[in-house]
Scaffold this motif. Sequence first.
Motif, PDB file in Angstrom:
ATOM      1  N   CYS A 262       0.830  -1.204   0.000  1.00  0.00           N
ATOM      2  CA  CYS A 262       0.000   0.000   0.000  1.00  0.00           C
ATOM      3  C   CYS A 262       0.863   1.253   0.000  1.00  0.00           C
ATOM      4  CB  CYS A 262      -0.938   0.011   1.215  1.00  0.00           C
ATOM      5  SG  CYS A 262      -0.106  -0.166   2.808  1.00  0.00           S
ATOM      6  N   THR A 263       0.272   2.346  -0.443  1.00  0.00           N
ATOM      7  CA  THR A 263       0.920   3.655  -0.402  1.00  0.00           C
ATOM      8  C   THR A 263      -0.154   4.730  -0.385  1.00  0.00           C
ATOM      9  OG1 THR A 263       2.692   4.977  -1.389  1.00  0.00           O
ATOM     10  CG2 THR A 263       1.056   4.118  -2.896  1.00  0.00           C
ATOM     11  N   PHE A 264       0.174   5.896   0.164  1.00  0.00           N
ATOM     12  CA  PHE A 264      -0.739   7.027   0.105  1.00  0.00           C
ATOM     13  C   PHE A 264      -0.503   7.799  -1.184  1.00  0.00           C
ATOM     14  CE2 PHE A 264      -0.813   6.285   4.691  1.00  0.00           C
ATOM     15  CZ  PHE A 264      -2.164   6.428   4.958  1.00  0.00           C
ATOM     16  N   GLY A 265      -1.592   8.367  -1.717  1.00  0.00           N
ATOM     17  CA  GLY A 265      -1.485   9.134  -2.942  1.00  0.00           C
ATOM     18  C   GLY A 265      -2.571  10.177  -3.052  1.00  0.00           C
ATOM     19  N   ASP A 266      -2.695  10.752  -4.229  1.00  0.00           N
ATOM     20  CA  ASP A 266      -3.530  11.894  -4.566  1.00  0.00           C
ATOM     21  C   ASP A 266      -2.893  13.166  -4.006  1.00  0.00           C
ATOM     22  OD1 ASP A 266      -5.133  10.133  -5.889  1.00  0.00           O
ATOM     23  OD2 ASP A 266      -6.779  10.181  -4.450  1.00  0.00           O
ATOM     24  N   ALA A 267      -3.381  14.301  -4.420  1.00  0.00           N
ATOM     25  CA  ALA A 267      -2.724  15.568  -4.107  1.00  0.00           C
ATOM     26  C   ALA A 267      -2.600  15.812  -2.610  1.00  0.00           C
ATOM     27  CB  ALA A 267      -3.487  16.714  -4.770  1.00  0.00           C
ATOM     28  N   ASP A 268      -3.575  15.336  -1.832  1.00  0.00           N
ATOM     29  CA  ASP A 268      -3.544  15.566  -0.385  1.00  0.00           C
ATOM     30  C   ASP A 268      -2.958  14.402   0.392  1.00  0.00           C
ATOM     31  OD1 ASP A 268      -5.557  13.701  -0.705  1.00  0.00           O
ATOM     32  OD2 ASP A 268      -7.132  14.930   0.214  1.00  0.00           O
ATOM     33  N   LEU A 269      -2.502  13.364  -0.313  1.00  0.00           N
ATOM     34  CA  LEU A 269      -1.915  12.165   0.308  1.00  0.00           C
ATOM     35  C   LEU A 269      -2.850  11.521   1.321  1.00  0.00           C
ATOM     36  CD1 LEU A 269       1.820  13.240   0.858  1.00  0.00           C
ATOM     37  CD2 LEU A 269       0.884  11.797  -0.957  1.00  0.00           C
ATOM     38  N   ARG A 270      -4.146  11.585   1.079  1.00  0.00           N
ATOM     39  CA  ARG A 270      -5.116  10.975   1.985  1.00  0.00           C
ATOM     40  C   ARG A 270      -5.841   9.778   1.376  1.00  0.00           C
ATOM     41  NH1 ARG A 270      -5.879  13.565   6.708  1.00  0.00           N
ATOM     42  NH2 ARG A 270      -5.075  15.700   6.899  1.00  0.00           N
ATOM     43  N   SER A 271      -5.515   9.434   0.144  1.00  0.00           N
ATOM     44  CA  SER A 271      -6.058   8.216  -0.460  1.00  0.00           C
ATOM     45  C   SER A 271      -5.049   7.094  -0.285  1.00  0.00           C
ATOM     46  CB  SER A 271      -6.348   8.421  -1.948  1.00  0.00           C
ATOM     47  OG  SER A 271      -7.411   9.331  -2.140  1.00  0.00           O
ATOM     48  N   LEU A 272      -5.510   5.943   0.169  1.00  0.00           N
ATOM     49  CA  LEU A 272      -4.634   4.783   0.306  1.00  0.00           C
ATOM     50  C   LEU A 272      -4.854   3.873  -0.895  1.00  0.00           C
ATOM     51  CD1 LEU A 272      -2.595   3.460   2.347  1.00  0.00           C
ATOM     52  CD2 LEU A 272      -4.492   1.947   2.963  1.00  0.00           C
ATOM     53  N   TYR A 273      -3.771   3.592  -1.613  1.00  0.00           N
ATOM     54  CA  TYR A 273      -3.803   2.669  -2.742  1.00  0.00           C
ATOM     55  C   TYR A 273      -3.247   1.329  -2.283  1.00  0.00           C
ATOM     56  CZ  TYR A 273      -4.851   6.565  -5.848  1.00  0.00           C
ATOM     57  OH  TYR A 273      -5.460   7.629  -6.474  1.00  0.00           O
ATOM     58  N   VAL A 274      -3.988   0.260  -2.560  1.00  0.00           N
ATOM     59  CA  VAL A 274      -3.629  -1.077  -2.081  1.00  0.00           C
ATOM     60  C   VAL A 274      -3.605  -2.049  -3.246  1.00  0.00           C
ATOM     61  CG1 VAL A 274      -4.197  -2.945  -0.472  1.00  0.00           C
ATOM     62  CG2 VAL A 274      -4.747  -0.579   0.136  1.00  0.00           C
ATOM     63  N   THR A 275      -2.494  -2.731  -3.425  1.00  0.00           N
ATOM     64  CA  THR A 275      -2.386  -3.773  -4.446  1.00  0.00           C
ATOM     65  C   THR A 275      -2.720  -5.127  -3.823  1.00  0.00           C
ATOM     66  OG1 THR A 275      -0.028  -3.898  -3.958  1.00  0.00           O
ATOM     67  CG2 THR A 275      -0.692  -2.587  -5.863  1.00  0.00           C
ATOM     68  N   CYS A 276      -3.027  -6.096  -4.679  1.00  0.00           N
ATOM     69  CA  CYS A 276      -3.347  -7.416  -4.137  1.00  0.00           C
ATOM     70  C   CYS A 276      -2.961  -8.516  -5.124  1.00  0.00           C
ATOM     71  CB  CYS A 276      -4.819  -7.515  -3.759  1.00  0.00           C
ATOM     72  SG  CYS A 276      -5.960  -7.603  -5.145  1.00  0.00           S
ATOM     73  N   GLY A 278      -4.871 -11.431  -5.046  1.00  0.00           N
ATOM     74  CA  GLY A 278      -6.087 -12.197  -5.309  1.00  0.00           C
ATOM     75  C   GLY A 278      -6.578 -12.080  -6.728  1.00  0.00           C
ATOM     76  N   ASP A 279      -6.856 -10.849  -7.178  1.00  0.00           N
ATOM     77  CA  ASP A 279      -7.254 -10.643  -8.572  1.00  0.00           C
ATOM     78  C   ASP A 279      -6.239  -9.782  -9.320  1.00  0.00           C
ATOM     79  OD1 ASP A 279      -7.729  -8.102  -7.604  1.00  0.00           O
ATOM     80  OD2 ASP A 279      -9.838  -8.010  -8.186  1.00  0.00           O
ATOM     81  N   GLY A 280      -5.103  -9.502  -8.671  1.00  0.00           N
ATOM     82  CA  GLY A 280      -4.045  -8.749  -9.334  1.00  0.00           C
ATOM     83  C   GLY A 280      -4.365  -7.291  -9.573  1.00  0.00           C
ATOM     84  N   SER A 281      -5.328  -6.750  -8.832  1.00  0.00           N
ATOM     85  CA  SER A 281      -5.784  -5.384  -9.059  1.00  0.00           C
ATOM     86  C   SER A 281      -5.208  -4.418  -8.035  1.00  0.00           C
ATOM     87  CB  SER A 281      -7.319  -5.325  -9.002  1.00  0.00           C
ATOM     88  OG  SER A 281      -7.906  -6.075 -10.046  1.00  0.00           O
ATOM     89  N   MET A 282      -5.478  -3.133  -8.249  1.00  0.00           N
ATOM     90  CA  MET A 282      -5.171  -2.104  -7.270  1.00  0.00           C
ATOM     91  C   MET A 282      -6.467  -1.410  -6.871  1.00  0.00           C
ATOM     92  SD  MET A 282      -2.359   0.980  -7.291  1.00  0.00           S
ATOM     93  CE  MET A 282      -3.139   1.948  -8.592  1.00  0.00           C
ATOM     94  N   TYR A 283      -6.600  -1.161  -5.575  1.00  0.00           N
ATOM     95  CA  TYR A 283      -7.789  -0.546  -5.001  1.00  0.00           C
ATOM     96  C   TYR A 283      -7.414   0.777  -4.337  1.00  0.00           C
ATOM     97  CZ  TYR A 283     -10.242  -4.994  -5.670  1.00  0.00           C
ATOM     98  OH  TYR A 283     -10.810  -6.122  -6.213  1.00  0.00           O
ATOM     99  N   ARG A 284      -8.431   1.627  -4.145  1.00  0.00           N
ATOM    100  CA  ARG A 284      -8.227   2.909  -3.492  1.00  0.00           C
ATOM    101  C   ARG A 284      -9.312   3.136  -2.447  1.00  0.00           C
ATOM    102  NH1 ARG A 284      -8.476   7.728  -7.496  1.00  0.00           N
ATOM    103  NH2 ARG A 284     -10.624   6.993  -7.639  1.00  0.00           N
ATOM    104  N   ALA A 285      -8.907   3.755  -1.325  1.00  0.00           N
ATOM    105  CA  ALA A 285      -9.864   4.160  -0.298  1.00  0.00           C
ATOM    106  C   ALA A 285      -9.482   5.546   0.199  1.00  0.00           C
ATOM    107  CB  ALA A 285      -9.868   3.170   0.861  1.00  0.00           C
ATOM    108  N   ARG A 286     -10.457   6.412   0.359  1.00  0.00           N
ATOM    109  CA  ARG A 286     -10.226   7.695   1.011  1.00  0.00           C
ATOM    110  C   ARG A 286     -10.154   7.436   2.516  1.00  0.00           C
ATOM    111  NH1 ARG A 286      -8.008  11.882  -0.978  1.00  0.00           N
ATOM    112  NH2 ARG A 286      -9.265  13.309   0.285  1.00  0.00           N
ATOM    113  N   THR A 287      -9.186   8.065   3.187  1.00  0.00           N
ATOM    114  CA  THR A 287      -8.952   7.800   4.600  1.00  0.00           C
ATOM    115  C   THR A 287      -8.922   9.105   5.397  1.00  0.00           C
ATOM    116  OG1 THR A 287      -6.526   8.006   4.686  1.00  0.00           O
ATOM    117  CG2 THR A 287      -7.422   5.939   3.807  1.00  0.00           C
ATOM    118  N   ASP A 288      -8.868   8.944   6.721  1.00  0.00           N
ATOM    119  CA  ASP A 288      -8.705  10.076   7.616  1.00  0.00           C
ATOM    120  C   ASP A 288      -7.239  10.275   7.989  1.00  0.00           C
ATOM    121  OD1 ASP A 288      -8.720   7.623   8.876  1.00  0.00           O
ATOM    122  OD2 ASP A 288      -9.659   8.356  10.710  1.00  0.00           O
TER     123      ASP A 288
END
Length: 298
Positions: A262-276, A278-288
Motif C-alpha cells: 500500500c501507499t498514500f497518494g492523490d494531491a492531499d496524500l489521503r487516499s490509500l492505494y492497495v495492491t493485491c 487475489g485478482d491482481g488489481s489495485m484498489y483505493r480508499a479515502r482515509t482520515d
Amino acid sequence: MSWTFERVAGPFSFAEGPVWDGEAVLFTDIPTSRIMRYHPKSGTCEPYLTRTAGANGLRMDATGRIYTCEHAGRRIRRFNPDGTSIVLVETFDGRQLNSPNDLDIDSQGRIWFSDPYYGGPAYVDHTGSLELEHQSVYRLDPHPNDTWHISRVTFDTTKPNGLLISPDEHTLYVAQSDKAPEHPRELRAYPILPDGSLGEYTCLYDFGAHRGIDGMTLDDRGNIIATAGWRESGPGPMVYVFSPEGRVLGEHPFPEDTPTNCTFGDADLRSLYVTCGGDGSMYRARTDLKGFIRDGVR
C-alpha cells in the motif's frame, strides 16, 4: 472512520509495490515484469516500464530514479529518468541473492532491503539454485562512482518481507512473515544503531498462525499501515493501522484476497492505494490519515 475500497486498476496478474510519484501511482505486475502507472485524474492505467525481471517492491527518489527489487533477476536495480538502468547489487559474500522483495531509502541515501524466498505460482522458481543459507535484511551504503557496499543486518529472520524506516530513522520495521508453522509471523521493530547495524528487536504484533504482513507504509504521525491476512484463515484480508508501539488503531477489511502492499497518494496524500494478489488489481480508499514522505523519497 471506515474505509471503502474501490478497484481502480486491473485485474492484472499479481500486483505489488505501489508508489505515488506526485501525479500517479506506479505499481508492479510481477509475473509480466512490468511497472504500471495509474492516473487518478483520467482513470487510465498503462505500462510504464517493461522487462523489469519480476520487479516487486519499488521506491522513487527526488530525482525520479526508480529503485526495484527484482524477484526474477535476484538483484536491486535502479532505473534512471533517461531510460538507462544500473544493477546496484546481486550478490552477498560472492553468492547470488535469493529474491529481493521490498526496500526503503533513508536520508543518507542508504537502501535497506529484504531478501526472502517465497516461491509460488506468481514467481520464478529459484529453489534449485538458492546459494544463501539464510533469508535476511541488508543495507546498501552508497560510495563514489555509483558503487555500493552491502551489509547483512538481520540474523534472526527466516522470511523478511515488507520493511519501513521510521520517520526519525531510529527504527527499522520488518515484517517477519514465514508461511512455515514453526516460524513466527510478526511485526518487528529493530533499533537502528549509530553504526548502521540493528539492535535486538521488539515484537510489536504477533499474527499467530495466520498470514502476516506483506507490505507497509507510514502516515505523517509515524503510524504503520500494513496489508495482511487472507481468506484461508484468521480474520481475513485486512489493512491494519498500528501505532509505533504496536497498538492496533484500526482494522479495515479488504474486499479481495491477499492484499500485498500500500501507499498514500492523490494531491492531499489521503487516499490509500492497495495492491493485491487475489485478482491482481489495485484498489483505493479515502482515509482520515495522511501519508508520510521522507525528503522526496516515495
